[in-house]
Design an enzyme around this catalytic site. Structure first.
Site, PDB file in Angstrom:
ATOM      1  N   THR A 178     -27.758   7.033  27.952  1.00 44.70           N
ATOM      2  CA  THR A 178     -28.011   6.186  29.125  1.00 44.70           C
ATOM      3  C   THR A 178     -29.086   6.743  30.061  1.00 44.70           C
ATOM      4  O   THR A 178     -29.181   7.950  30.269  1.00 44.70           O
ATOM      5  CB  THR A 178     -26.688   6.009  29.908  1.00 44.70           C
ATOM      6  OG1 THR A 178     -25.716   5.475  29.016  1.00 44.70           O
ATOM      7  CG2 THR A 178     -26.852   5.079  31.097  1.00 44.70           C
ATOM      8  N   ALA A 182     -31.689   1.895  31.548  1.00 45.85           N
ATOM      9  CA  ALA A 182     -31.227   1.550  30.197  1.00 45.85           C
ATOM     10  C   ALA A 182     -29.745   1.879  30.092  1.00 45.85           C
ATOM     11  O   ALA A 182     -29.362   3.024  29.842  1.00 45.85           O
ATOM     12  CB  ALA A 182     -32.027   2.318  29.145  1.00 45.85           C
ATOM     13  N   GLY A 183     -28.903   0.858  30.354  1.00 46.85           N
ATOM     14  CA  GLY A 183     -27.451   1.037  30.275  1.00 46.85           C
ATOM     15  C   GLY A 183     -26.932   0.289  29.064  1.00 46.85           C
ATOM     16  O   GLY A 183     -27.002   0.785  27.935  1.00 46.85           O
ATOM     17  N   PHE A 210     -25.427   9.491  34.026  1.00 44.47           N
ATOM     18  CA  PHE A 210     -24.045   9.182  33.617  1.00 44.47           C
ATOM     19  C   PHE A 210     -23.695   9.859  32.292  1.00 44.47           C
ATOM     20  O   PHE A 210     -23.073   9.234  31.417  1.00 44.47           O
ATOM     21  CB  PHE A 210     -23.841   7.666  33.458  1.00 44.47           C
ATOM     22  CG  PHE A 210     -23.963   6.852  34.716  1.00 44.47           C
ATOM     23  CD1 PHE A 210     -23.971   7.447  35.967  1.00 44.47           C
ATOM     24  CD2 PHE A 210     -24.044   5.467  34.649  1.00 44.47           C
ATOM     25  CE1 PHE A 210     -24.073   6.685  37.124  1.00 44.47           C
ATOM     26  CE2 PHE A 210     -24.136   4.692  35.797  1.00 44.47           C
ATOM     27  CZ  PHE A 210     -24.155   5.300  37.034  1.00 44.47           C
ATOM     28  N   ALA A 293     -17.039   6.795  19.078  1.00 46.02           N
ATOM     29  CA  ALA A 293     -16.586   7.039  20.448  1.00 46.02           C
ATOM     30  C   ALA A 293     -15.786   5.851  20.975  1.00 46.02           C
ATOM     31  O   ALA A 293     -14.873   6.012  21.786  1.00 46.02           O
ATOM     32  CB  ALA A 293     -17.782   7.324  21.341  1.00 46.02           C
ATOM     33  N   GLU A 436     -19.029   3.622  26.904  1.00 45.01           N
ATOM     34  CA  GLU A 436     -19.140   3.333  25.459  1.00 45.01           C
ATOM     35  C   GLU A 436     -19.280   1.834  25.208  1.00 45.01           C
ATOM     36  O   GLU A 436     -18.796   1.313  24.215  1.00 45.01           O
ATOM     37  CB  GLU A 436     -17.946   3.896  24.678  1.00 45.01           C
ATOM     38  CG  GLU A 436     -17.812   5.393  24.713  1.00 45.01           C
ATOM     39  CD  GLU A 436     -19.072   6.134  24.320  1.00 45.01           C
ATOM     40  OE1 GLU A 436     -19.946   5.523  23.679  1.00 45.01           O
ATOM     41  OE2 GLU A 436     -19.192   7.311  24.682  1.00 45.01           O
TER      42      GLU A 436
HETATM   43  C1  LIG Z   1     -18.048   7.993  33.964  1.00 45.39           C
HETATM   44  C2  LIG Z   1     -19.111   7.571  33.014  1.00 45.39           C
HETATM   45  C3  LIG Z   1     -19.373   8.340  31.883  1.00 45.39           C
HETATM   46  C4  LIG Z   1     -20.393   7.973  31.007  1.00 45.39           C
HETATM   47  N1  LIG Z   1     -20.689   8.773  29.929  1.00 45.39           N
HETATM   48  C5  LIG Z   1     -21.792   8.504  29.184  1.00 45.39           C
HETATM   49  C6  LIG Z   1     -22.236   9.410  28.166  1.00 45.39           C
HETATM   50  O1  LIG Z   1     -21.609  10.436  27.891  1.00 45.39           O
HETATM   51  N2  LIG Z   1     -23.385   9.134  27.507  1.00 45.39           N
HETATM   52  C7  LIG Z   1     -24.116   8.020  27.772  1.00 45.39           C
HETATM   53  O2  LIG Z   1     -25.151   7.849  27.156  1.00 45.39           O
HETATM   54  N3  LIG Z   1     -23.707   7.121  28.706  1.00 45.39           N
HETATM   55  C8  LIG Z   1     -22.572   7.341  29.421  1.00 45.39           C
HETATM   56  N4  LIG Z   1     -22.168   6.462  30.396  1.00 45.39           N
HETATM   57  C9  LIG Z   1     -22.917   5.235  30.604  1.00 45.39           C
HETATM   58  C10 LIG Z   1     -22.140   3.992  30.202  1.00 45.39           C
HETATM   59  O3  LIG Z   1     -22.054   3.902  28.810  1.00 45.39           O
HETATM   60  C11 LIG Z   1     -22.816   2.793  30.865  1.00 45.39           C
HETATM   61  O4  LIG Z   1     -22.536   2.890  32.250  1.00 45.39           O
HETATM   62  C12 LIG Z   1     -22.334   1.475  30.316  1.00 45.39           C
HETATM   63  O5  LIG Z   1     -22.723   1.324  28.980  1.00 45.39           O
HETATM   64  C13 LIG Z   1     -22.850   0.283  31.128  1.00 45.39           C
HETATM   65  O6  LIG Z   1     -24.202   0.410  31.444  1.00 45.39           O
HETATM   66  P1  LIG Z   1     -24.668   0.232  32.966  1.00 45.39           P
HETATM   67  O7  LIG Z   1     -23.795   1.089  33.802  1.00 45.39           O
HETATM   68  O8  LIG Z   1     -26.113   0.462  33.049  1.00 45.39           O
HETATM   69  O9  LIG Z   1     -24.322  -1.259  33.309  1.00 45.39           O
HETATM   70  P2  LIG Z   1     -25.264  -2.531  33.051  1.00 45.39           P
HETATM   71  O10 LIG Z   1     -25.788  -2.489  31.671  1.00 45.39           O
HETATM   72  O11 LIG Z   1     -26.223  -2.651  34.161  1.00 45.39           O
HETATM   73  O12 LIG Z   1     -24.196  -3.708  33.127  1.00 45.39           O
HETATM   74  C14 LIG Z   1     -23.803  -4.323  34.358  1.00 45.39           C
HETATM   75  C15 LIG Z   1     -22.939  -5.546  34.038  1.00 45.39           C
HETATM   76  O13 LIG Z   1     -23.686  -6.481  33.242  1.00 45.39           O
HETATM   77  C16 LIG Z   1     -22.986  -6.786  32.044  1.00 45.39           C
HETATM   78  N5  LIG Z   1     -23.931  -6.980  30.943  1.00 45.39           N
HETATM   79  C17 LIG Z   1     -25.053  -6.269  30.673  1.00 45.39           C
HETATM   80  N6  LIG Z   1     -25.640  -6.723  29.560  1.00 45.39           N
HETATM   81  C18 LIG Z   1     -24.878  -7.729  29.090  1.00 45.39           C
HETATM   82  C19 LIG Z   1     -24.947  -8.622  27.960  1.00 45.39           C
HETATM   83  N7  LIG Z   1     -25.937  -8.565  27.073  1.00 45.39           N
HETATM   84  N8  LIG Z   1     -23.980  -9.551  27.820  1.00 45.39           N
HETATM   85  C20 LIG Z   1     -22.963  -9.652  28.705  1.00 45.39           C
HETATM   86  N9  LIG Z   1     -22.855  -8.853  29.792  1.00 45.39           N
HETATM   87  C21 LIG Z   1     -23.781  -7.903  29.975  1.00 45.39           C
HETATM   88  C22 LIG Z   1     -22.096  -5.579  31.800  1.00 45.39           C
HETATM   89  O14 LIG Z   1     -20.978  -5.900  30.998  1.00 45.39           O
HETATM   90  C23 LIG Z   1     -21.703  -5.207  33.221  1.00 45.39           C
HETATM   91  O15 LIG Z   1     -20.630  -6.008  33.617  1.00 45.39           O
HETATM   92  C24 LIG Z   1     -21.129   6.797  31.258  1.00 45.39           C
HETATM   93  C25 LIG Z   1     -20.844   6.012  32.386  1.00 45.39           C
HETATM   94  C26 LIG Z   1     -19.862   6.389  33.255  1.00 45.39           C
HETATM   95  C27 LIG Z   1     -19.605   5.535  34.466  1.00 45.39           C
END
Ligand SMILES: Cc1cc2nc3c(=O)[nH]c(=O)nc-3n(C[C@H](O)[C@H](O)[C@H](O)COP(=O)(O)OP(=O)(O)OC[C@H]3O[C@@H](n4cnc5c(N)ncnc54)[C@H](O)[C@@H]3O)c2cc1C
Length: 570
Positions: A178, A182-183, A210, A293, A436
């Site tokens: 992440t 790029a989430g 994150f 994962a 995940e």
């Molecule tokens: C405590 C914690 C630990 C983490 N650990 C790791 C880790 O070890 N390694 C790592 O790489 N990442 C990690 N992450 C990142 C985590 O995987 C992301 O936060 C998660 O995948 C969501 O991405 P974002 O936060 O950018 O949300 P966004 O992608 O911005 O999403 C925001 C909202 O939009 C919705 N959304 C986005 N795209 C779509 C779509 N195509 N269709 C429908 N709905 C959508 C989502 O469901 C969500 O409700 C961690 C996050 C946290 C909070």
């Protein structure tokens, strides 16, 4: 207080007994020939199952007597950040030391790397118990997928150097995908990987956020190796050992899982090795990593729900209102029953997914060694594993939030207070349907498989069985399966935005039907499970029908109304 989180949990014992891993274990143990070389390796299937039980008992004892008693302390102290370094809470460190001393850290790694060669479905039971004891700790213990990816794709030298260290608990791993921009959309990753011909080395630059356990010694990092590319096909996966070029900028101040350090990391020309093939970083290796994962997080969700349910059950027996324990009030007993049903359904679903993941991996290993006779079986197993994994993650992590909410509700006002464990479980559960891949992304991953009727083969197999007293329920599930089929066809005929809007309803239908069939299977061997199956189906059949009705009347109306109702000006 419990002495052992395995032996005090009949559902874990039940799942272990029901696991059908005969073929998988035979393949993993090379027809039990490993036993000639490694004294701990099993000599036959029964021996393997005995070994698994022993491992679970040892871990269960540590979880109950070492980890859980200090869980509130781990949450209170949390992981700490000082002078660019991360420090685990004292209780977390003590728990990791106990796991290490008991030689439990290399669970799924092969014998040759000092691991225990455990199947995924056994590891899930381990993660379940660790998470019941302390959900934050699971994110350090449960990162074994990283070691597995190294085993699968790194070169022999790196494997020989790193994997025994994972098994001995001398190193931990981080999965670094992440970034701020790029989430969910990991194809947008910007971290740069540049290749230097002179030193024959890749160098990484960029910021990741994150990242769980971002302080780990061994890191797998997703980065853009193809300059000028803009999508997932320009990304590759890199292996690095943390050095002074890796700067941990901060750790997050989170709602829950306080013992788990969530790091922001900056890579400053950090030397790294390419893992596997260029350009396949996300589309193949990243997805593999995340799928593993996702199952671990599903088990984490069930473990947290188990802990919350037990707190609620105990409290409901002790709290007297209107002259009797609140457990005797039917709205309260309804909540307890709902929690118990959902927890056991989720465990059954995860167990099924894990079994197909195990089969897929075991068959794939044979195919890669040139045994073509496994090709068809491997294809079938991997298709099922791919469909079941997002469904498990979706159901288990949404379920744990429902269960923790109800568990807190059973506590009334005291549930809102920090002194009560249920408040911690409620906070810890909340991350599971976000990381995940959020629940919405699990729906995205599952919907294509459901519209392709990926589960029909399983349903047909289960429908062919005799369920005795529960044959009436079987008929209802056959009818529900037909309704699912019909709903999938209805949705397929719609435009993409309508499909996306209603996809969650199809997923809900599918998981409720899957769970009902799984509980019917369980009913064949246990009277208690038969009662549970009857109850679960009675509760969920109307929900299946409702989701079917929603899809039958799916339309453009909500999409057309959205901008105006929300006041969005484009
Ligand atoms: C405590 C914690 C630990 C983490 N650990 C790791 C880790 O070890 N390694 C790592 O790489 N990442 C990690 N992450 C990142 C985590 O995987 C992301 O936060 C998660 O995948 C969501 O991405 P974002 O936060 O950018 O949300 P966004 O992608 O911005 O999403 C925001 C909202 O939009 C919705 N959304 C986005 N795209 C779509 C779509 N195509 N269709 C429908 N709905 C959508 C989502 O469901 C969500 O409700 C961690 C996050 C946290 C909070």
């Amino acid at each position: 207080m419990s002495e052992n989180f395995f032996t005090d949990n009949p559902d874990l014992l039940f799942r272990l007994e029901q696991l059908d891993l005969r073929e998988v274990v035979e393949l993993k143990e090379r027809g039990y020939t490993y036993a000639e070389k490694y004294p701990e390796a099993p000599r036959n299937y029964r021996d393997a199952k005995d070994n698994y039980r022993l491992v679970l008992e040892v871990l269960g004892a540590i979880c109950a007597t070492v980890v859980a008693p200090r869980a509130a302390e781990a949450d209170e102290q949390g992981a700490q950040y000082r002078d660019g370094e991360v420090f685990y809470a004292d209780a977390t460190q003590a728990a990791l030391d106990a796991f290490r001393q008991a030689e439990l850290m290399g669970a799924m790694l092969p014998w040759e790397y000092d691991g225990m060669n455990l199947p995924e479905s056994i590891y899930q039971l381990m993660v379940d118990m660790v998470s019941r004891a302390e959900a934050g700790l699971m994110t350090i213990f449960g990162l074994l997928e990283i070691a597995l990816a190294i085993h699968e794709h790194a070169d022999e030298e790196d494997k020989a150097e790193l994997l025994p260290k994972f098994s001995r608990g001398e190193v931990t791993g981080a999965m670094v995908l992440t970034e701020p921009d790029a989430g969910s959309d990991l194809g947008a990753v910007q971290a740069r990987a540049t290749y230097d011909e002179a030193t024959d080395t890749w160098y990484l630059d960029g910021v990741k956020r994150f990242i769980t356990n971002g302080n780990a010694d061994v890191q797998l990092v997703l980065a853009r190796s193809e300059a000028g590319s803009t999508d997932a096909r320009g990304l590759s996966l890199f292996l690095l050992e943390r050095d002074e070029t890796v700067k941990i900028r901060r750790i997050e101040n989170k709602m829950g899982i306080h013992a788990s350090p969530t790091c922001e990391i900056q890579y400053n020309h950090t030397p790294a090795k390419l893992i596997g093939r260029r350009r396949f970083g996300l589309i193949r290796y990243g997805m593999e990593l995340m799928n593993g994962a996702r199952l671990a997080v599903s088990s984490q969700a069930v473990g947290i729900a188990e802990a919350a349910y037990r707190e609620a059950l105990k409290y409901a027996g002790e709290r007297i209102q209107f002259g009797r324990p609140i457990r005797e009030l039917s709205p309260v007993s309804r909540m307890l029953l709902s929690m118990r049903g959902e927890i056991e359904a989720a465990r059954a679903l995860i167990s099924l997914s894990g079994t197909w993941v195990d089969r897929s991996k075991a068959f794939a290993a044979r195919v890669s060694e040139g045994d073509r006779s496994y090709r068809k079986k491997q294809k079938q197993a991997s298709a099922l594993a791919d469909a079941l994994t997002p469904l498990s993650k979706y159901y288990a992590t949404e379920m744990t939030n429902r269960v923790c909410d109800q568990a807190l509700q059973v506590h009334g006002g005291v549930g809102y207070m920090r002194e009560f464990n249920v408040e911690r479980h409620y906070r810890d559960a909340r991350i599971t349907n976000i990381y995940e891949g959020t629940s919405q992304l699990q729906v995205v991953a599952a919907i294509g498989k459901l519209m392709g009727h990926a589960l029909d083969g399983l349903f047909a197999e289960w429908a062919a069985q005799d369920y005795g007293d529960l044959n009436a329920e079987k008929e209802k599930m056959i009818a529900a399966g037909e309704k699912l089929h019909q709903a999938a066809e209805t949705l397929k005929a719609k435009d993409q935005p309508v499909i996306d809007y209603y996809a969650v309803d199809l997923v809900n239908m599918a998981v409720y039907i899957l769970n009902s069939w799984l509980l019917l299977q369980d009913s064949l061997v246990s009277e208690r499970k038969a009662a549970l199956a009857r109850y679960y189906i009675a509760e969920h059949l109307p929900k299946i029908h409702m989701a079917g009705e929603i899809i039958a009347s799916a339309s453009e109306i909500p999409l057309a109304a959205s901008d105006l109702v929300l006041g969005v000006v484009k």
